[in-house]
Design a protein around this motif. Structure first.
Motif, PDB file in Angstrom:
ATOM      1  N   ASN A  94       2.409  -5.041  -0.814  1.00 29.72           N
ATOM      2  CA  ASN A  94       2.062  -3.655  -0.502  1.00 29.72           C
ATOM      3  C   ASN A  94       2.818  -2.753  -1.460  1.00 29.72           C
ATOM      4  N   PRO A  95       2.160  -2.238  -2.505  1.00 28.36           N
ATOM      5  CA  PRO A  95       2.866  -1.449  -3.520  1.00 28.36           C
ATOM      6  C   PRO A  95       3.279  -0.061  -3.043  1.00 28.36           C
ATOM      7  N   ARG A  96       2.760   0.405  -1.914  1.00 29.75           N
ATOM      8  CA  ARG A  96       3.088   1.737  -1.426  1.00 29.75           C
ATOM      9  C   ARG A  96       4.255   1.748  -0.442  1.00 29.75           C
ATOM     10  N   ALA A  97       4.753   0.617  -0.075  1.00 36.98           N
ATOM     11  CA  ALA A  97       5.811   0.536   0.928  1.00 36.98           C
ATOM     12  C   ALA A  97       7.170   0.871   0.319  1.00 36.98           C
ATOM     13  N   GLU A  98       7.736   1.968   0.734  1.00 34.25           N
ATOM     14  CA  GLU A  98       9.085   2.375   0.326  1.00 34.25           C
ATOM     15  C   GLU A  98       9.284   2.358  -1.182  1.00 34.25           C
ATOM     16  N   ARG A  99       8.229   2.690  -1.919  1.00 35.15           N
ATOM     17  CA  ARG A  99       8.252   2.800  -3.376  1.00 35.15           C
ATOM     18  C   ARG A  99       8.482   1.470  -4.095  1.00 35.15           C
ATOM     19  N   LEU A 100       8.679   0.399  -3.375  1.00 38.69           N
ATOM     20  CA  LEU A 100       8.841  -0.923  -3.971  1.00 38.69           C
ATOM     21  C   LEU A 100       7.843  -1.874  -3.332  1.00 38.69           C
ATOM     22  N   ALA A 101       7.269  -2.759  -4.112  1.00 41.97           N
ATOM     23  CA  ALA A 101       6.356  -3.744  -3.547  1.00 41.97           C
ATOM     24  C   ALA A 101       7.135  -4.699  -2.656  1.00 41.97           C
ATOM     25  N   VAL A 121       3.955  -8.603   2.634  1.00 42.55           N
ATOM     26  CA  VAL A 121       3.452  -8.198   3.943  1.00 42.55           C
ATOM     27  C   VAL A 121       2.505  -9.233   4.559  1.00 42.55           C
ATOM     28  N   ALA A 122       2.348 -10.388   3.943  1.00 46.47           N
ATOM     29  CA  ALA A 122       1.417 -11.394   4.458  1.00 46.47           C
ATOM     30  C   ALA A 122       1.804 -11.866   5.852  1.00 46.47           C
ATOM     31  N   ALA A 123       3.062 -12.156   6.094  1.00 43.42           N
ATOM     32  CA  ALA A 123       3.486 -12.671   7.401  1.00 43.42           C
ATOM     33  C   ALA A 123       3.274 -11.654   8.505  1.00 43.42           C
ATOM     34  N   GLU A 124       3.654 -10.418   8.272  1.00 44.10           N
ATOM     35  CA  GLU A 124       3.522  -9.410   9.327  1.00 44.10           C
ATOM     36  C   GLU A 124       2.068  -9.012   9.579  1.00 44.10           C
ATOM     37  N   SER A 125       1.184  -9.283   8.642  1.00 40.36           N
ATOM     38  CA  SER A 125      -0.223  -8.942   8.837  1.00 40.36           C
ATOM     39  C   SER A 125      -1.068 -10.134   9.283  1.00 40.36           C
TER      40      SER A 125
END
Length: 87
Positions: free
Chosen positions: A7-14, A17-21
């Motif tokens: 997720n490139p938009r998360a907290e300005r750093l990629a 997010v596969a596990a949480e999604s």
């Protein structure tokens, strides 16, 4: 190796997010398409594979759940190299 989603938009750093999604699958995936297949307003997923049956994942509150057996009559195919959808 599990499927990796960034997720490139998360907290300005990629960040991973596969596990949480719910997309941290262990098997080899050859193709994927994200679309609102069930018309509920959020993105669902179809993942094609060559070594296992393809799967249809439905998003529930941001987490993908395999609902292939509940939504599709009969087994999904093996050997899926590409997928597309049109509305």
């Amino acid at each position: 190796m599990p499927l990796s989603i960034r997720n490139p938009r998360a907290e300005r750093l990629a960040r991973e997010v596969a596990a949480e999604s719910g997309l941290d699958l262990e098997d080899f995936t050859t193709s994927a398409i994200f679309a609102d297949f069930d018309n509920d307003g959020d993105q669902d997923a179809f993942l094609g594979s060559s070594l296992r049956r393809s799967i249809h994942l439905v998003s529930h509150a941001g987490r993908f759940v395999d609902e292939s057996d509940a939504l599709i009559e009969g087994p999904l195919p093996f050997l899926v190299a590409s997928v597309s959808a049109a509305d």
